[in-house]
Design an enzyme around this catalytic site. Structure first.
Site, PDB file in Angstrom:
ATOM      1  N   HIS A  72       0.799  -1.228  -0.008  1.00  0.00           N
ATOM      2  CA  HIS A  72       0.044  -0.322   0.213  1.00  0.00           C
ATOM      3  C   HIS A  72       0.879   1.267  -0.241  1.00  0.00           C
ATOM      4  CE1 HIS A  72      -4.084  -1.640   1.365  1.00  0.00           C
ATOM      5  NE2 HIS A  72      -3.622  -2.449   0.447  1.00  0.00           N
ATOM      6  N   PRO A 293      -4.080   0.936  18.754  1.00  0.00           N
ATOM      7  CA  PRO A 293      -4.023   0.397  17.473  1.00  0.00           C
ATOM      8  C   PRO A 293      -3.669   1.625  16.271  1.00  0.00           C
ATOM      9  CG  PRO A 293      -5.994  -0.306  18.155  1.00  0.00           C
ATOM     10  CD  PRO A 293      -5.116   0.512  19.492  1.00  0.00           C
ATOM     11  N   TYR A 385       4.205   6.713   9.531  1.00  0.00           N
ATOM     12  CA  TYR A 385       3.368   5.790   9.304  1.00  0.00           C
ATOM     13  C   TYR A 385       4.178   4.642   8.769  1.00  0.00           C
ATOM     14  CZ  TYR A 385      -0.912   3.252   8.370  1.00  0.00           C
ATOM     15  OH  TYR A 385      -2.100   2.304   8.249  1.00  0.00           O
TER      16      TYR A 385
END
Ligand code: APR
Ligand code: PHB
Length: 390
Positions: A72, A293, A385
């Protein structure tokens, strides 16, 4: 029985450490409280940083991940009727993440361990750590009614947040830092095509929602729920209704519903123990720290701990140098605290905090709008990220 290293816990941390040590000729045994089937039935995270993928490669376990993992290059933030893409590749000079379930990571590592015949004891009861403040640590356990003892040079506590390792450290030797959030994530796994090709993290006045996936045919969806809720309060229909309501219309329309394969509630928590070394005991993964999370850092942090710990232990045996194990705690914690910050910040920005009032809600929207309109802000999201460097 004697082994160089005794690893407690066969989650991703313990199994990955075991595999890296085995590759380098360091002899380790793993003791796991549960059965292999139980460990494989737990549905957990699913987004891997490239550092994690590299480690799986180093461990010789990346075959299926490279075949089946979904690369991704971005994800989206949804808020206030808008949907804004974070172009991970464009903002980080080509980095991306791989979507591949933790359950599959665990399965691959277990199979690799079985293939090399390295020792692992499942359903080890009453695992207890002894004498790790001296030079001859021991671990005792019971299996099928019989008592066993393992003498070793080092103990790796990879037994998760509720394990025996951290609890065996005297309270005065360890400092804990914690934040508990007043809500949890209700997750649903279903064999339906994902509503979106990439992940969507959605802020909504009814609460947070996340559209994630495991494959092109299996979706993993989450919604924020109060801690007082039970899974039984959320039949599939109610879940899908709430989930769709929290997504932008164009995404909600594409949600295909189907019976849940699994549904569970996980409370959100930030936690760090300091230090991560006590004599000849090292803590790694969830045994030493927990992140909420949001941001997908839990599994990835376990991997960076394991990287530092494995290289320290290998250096000890191969070169007779203790520099790596002496520096383990500080090196691991420096990266852990940055991931704690990112996970806490993403959580704060995206969830409903009913007690926080209107000012906080406006701050969330301003933060999200800033990310959507400032390249500098978007880069800080993207570089965290995809994972800060080891
Ligand atoms: N003795 C032996 N094994 C134990 C004990 C014990 N007393 N207590 C717990 N265990 C086992 C658990 O059954 C589990 O299989 O230790 C393992 C710990 O695994 P995880 O909880 O998965 O922790 P870790 O390997 O550090 O992985 C971190 O997993 O939970 C996610 O969010 C977390 O994604 C992160 C990753
Ligand atoms: C998941 O797919 O389980 C998942 C993905 C991203 C997160 C958390 C969980 O931030």
């Amino acid at each position: 029985m004697r082994h160089q290293v005794c690893i407690i816990g066969a989650g991703p941390s313990g199994l990955l450490l075991g595999q890296l040590l085995a590759k380098a000729g360091v002899d380790a045994v793993i003791l796991e409280a549960r059965s292999a089937d139980y460990v494989l039935s737990r549905i957990r995270a699913g987004v891997l940083e490239s550092g994690f993928v590299d480690l799986m490669r180093e461990a010789g376990c990346a075959g299926r991940l490279e075949q089946e993992g979904l690369v991704h290059g971005g994800f989206s933030l949804a808020f206030d009727g808008r949907i804004e893409r974070i172009d991970l590749q464009g903002l980080t000079g080509g980095k991306s993440v791989v979507v591949y379930g933790q359950t599959e990571v665990t399965r691959d590592l277990m199979e690799a361990r079985a293939a090399i015949g390295a020792p692992i004891v499942y359903e080890a009861e009453d695992v207890a750590l002894h004498d790790f403040d001296g030079s001859h640590p021991r671990v005792t356990y019971r299996k099928d009614g019989a008592s066993h003892e393992i003498a070793c040079d080092f103990i790796a506590g990879c037994d998760g947040f509720h394990g025996a390792s951290r609890r065996s450290v005297p309270e005065r030797a360890i400092a804990s830092f914690e934040r508990v959030y007043g809500f949890g994530w209700l997750g649903l796994l279903a064999d339906v095509p994902p509503a979106s090709e990439e992940l969507i993290y959605a802020r909504h006045m009814h609460g947070f929602a996340l559209a994630s996936m495991r494959s092109h045919t299996r979706s993993r969806y989450y919604i924020q729920v109060p801690l007082s809720d039970q899974v039984g309060d959320w039949p599939d229909d109610r879940f899908y209704d709430a989930f769709r309501r929290r997504l932008p219309d164009e995404v909600a329309e594409r949600v295909v519903t189907g019976p849940s394969l699994e549904k569970s509630i996980a409370p959100l928590r930030s936690f760090v123990a300091e230090p991560l070394r006590f004599g000849r005991l090292f803590l790694a993964g969830d045994a030493g720290h927990i992140v909420p999370p949001t941001g997908a850092k839990g599994l990835n942090l376990a991997a960076s701990d394991v990287h530092y710990l494995a290289s320290g232990l290998i250096e000890h045996y191969a070169e007779g140098s203790d520099a790596g194990i002496d520096g383990y705690s500080a090196r691991a914690l420096a990266r852990i605290w940055k991931a704690e910050r990112f996970s806490w910040w993403m959580t704060s920005m995206l969830h409903l905090f009913p007690e926080a009032g209107g000012f906080s809600a406006r701050m969330q929207l301003a933060e999200l709008d800033y990310i959507a309109t400032s390249k500098a802000a978007a880069i800080t999201v993207a570089e965290n990220y995809v994972g800060l460097p080891y």
